[in-house]
Design an enzyme around this catalytic site. Structure first.
Site, short mmCIF file in Angstrom:
data_model
loop_
_atom_site.label_atom_id
_atom_site.label_comp_id
_atom_site.label_asym_id
_atom_site.label_seq_id
_atom_site.Cartn_x
_atom_site.Cartn_y
_atom_site.Cartn_z
CG ASN A 1 118.24 17.17 -15.80
OD1 ASN A 1 118.23 17.20 -14.59
ND2 ASN A 1 119.32 16.91 -16.51
CG HIS B 1 121.97 21.94 -15.27
ND1 HIS B 1 122.38 21.00 -16.22
CD2 HIS B 1 121.38 21.22 -14.28
CE1 HIS B 1 122.05 19.79 -15.80
NE2 HIS B 1 121.44 19.90 -14.62
CB CYS C 1 121.77 15.81 -8.50
SG CYS C 1 123.32 15.64 -7.57
CG HIS D 1 117.39 19.55 -12.01
ND1 HIS D 1 117.69 18.38 -11.35
CD2 HIS D 1 118.45 19.80 -12.80
CE1 HIS D 1 118.87 17.94 -11.74
NE2 HIS D 1 119.37 18.79 -12.61
NE ARG E 1 126.22 15.12 -16.51
CZ ARG E 1 125.69 15.79 -15.50
NH1 ARG E 1 125.49 15.19 -14.33
NH2 ARG E 1 125.30 17.05 -15.64
CG ASP E 2 121.83 15.65 -14.95
OD1 ASP E 2 121.84 14.85 -14.00
OD2 ASP E 2 121.65 16.87 -14.82
#
Length: 308
Positions: free
Chosen positions: A248, A206, A239, A208, A13-14
């Site tokens: 990430n 989460h 993002c 980065h 996803r990310d």
């Protein structure tokens, strides 16, 4: 290894959402199978969002259906609204990650509404979906915002004051959207949040790695009692609404760090590294991390460290 952590793989996803060339759906499914083969179980396979806003995510329903044929996978999908959450639940998603931002500017840029309006949407979603659907609450810009800068802890805690009582048993993930958080800030916020909301027993982080502090911040969160961490194979991601926030924290880097610390992740690094190499080679991707290249150059290091 007496301590354990759970690493949630968010690369599909990310890591993929910002890639321009569409990755063929069969290729995505093959990556999911290989990630499960490397020991990852909970995988954020995509998001239910506007296909015009994030074209790469348009096949998430197909990936969700394909997961029924992948043993041991625990698929999670990201949703930004009640409407998208309903769609995901109706499509059979067993686990939803609802996302909203602490800051007004980022939330409006991301989902076209205020944080307060998103909080209302979250409550409506929980009232609408079956109780069996697992919920994670993702607070973006919990530490820093691309538009407003460093976010005071009081702002994040104030939003949690409103959100936690809606479903105290929900997993709560605090997100370093820009990668500008520092270990002291991360540790302090998690300690404050866990003390203020003892009824919320499951916390996640989460991270980065935009400024090279991803692993240090994960270590700080672990020291503050967090045991669930998002990561992206090959360090893919960032993002699309946070300019410059690429990268990430890499799954293989987390697996290496925790393994060296004697903390079990369930990940087979020897199996993950080839997957990460292939992920880093995807056209349009922005890979990061260090362990992938180090172990590719010296594969024996993985066996010598007992991390296979």
């Amino acid at each position: 290894m007496t301590d354990t952590v759970e690493i949630v793989e968010v690369g599909p996803r990310d890591g993929w959402q910002g890639i321009g060339p569409f990755i063929p759906t069969p290729t995505k499914i093959d990556f999911l199978r290989r990630l499960v083969g490397a020991g990852l179980r909970r995988i954020e396979i995509g998001s239910f969002v506007s296909a015009s806003a994030l074209p790469q995510m348009r096949d998430t329903p197909e990936l969700l259906a394909a997961c029924k044929e992948i043993p041991d996978i625990d698929p999670q999908v990201l949703v930004p609204s009640e409407r998208r959450g309903r769609e995901a639940a109706e499509a059979g998603a067993p686990r939803l990650g609802f996302v909203l931002s602490v800051t007004e500017s980022h939330n409006r840029n991301n989902v076209r509404r205020s944080p307060a309006e998103s909080a209302e949407d979250y409550a409506r979603l929980l009232a609408a979906i079956p109780p069996a659907v697992m919920i994670r609450l993702n607070l973006a810009t919990a530490f820093d915002c691309p538009f407003e800068g460093r976010v005071a802890a009081d702002r994040t805690l104030a939003l949690l004051d409103r959100l936690v009582p809606v479903r105290p048993e929900a997993e709560i993930c605090l997100c370093d959207t820009t990668g500008r958080a520092d270990p002291a800030q991360v540790g302090d916020l998690f300690r404050a949040a866990r003390a203020r909301f003892p009824q919320a027993r499951t916390w996640a982080f989460h991270a980065h790695d935009t400024y090279g502090l991803g692993l240090a911040n994960v270590h700080a969160a672990h020291g503050a009692g967090v045991r669930i961490f998002d990561a992206s194979f090959a360090g893919l991601g960032g993002c699309p609404f946070a300019p410059g926030a690429t990268g990430n924290v890499a799954t293989e880097d987390l697996a290496w760090m925790f393994g060296r610390m004697g903390i079990a992740t369930g990940i087979d690094l020897a199996a993950l590294i080839p997957v990460a190499r292939d992920g880093a080679a995807l056209p349009g991707g922005l890979p990061g991390g260090r362990v992938r290249d180090a172990l590719s150059a010296n594969p024996e290091s993985c066996s010598a460290a007992g991390l296979t």
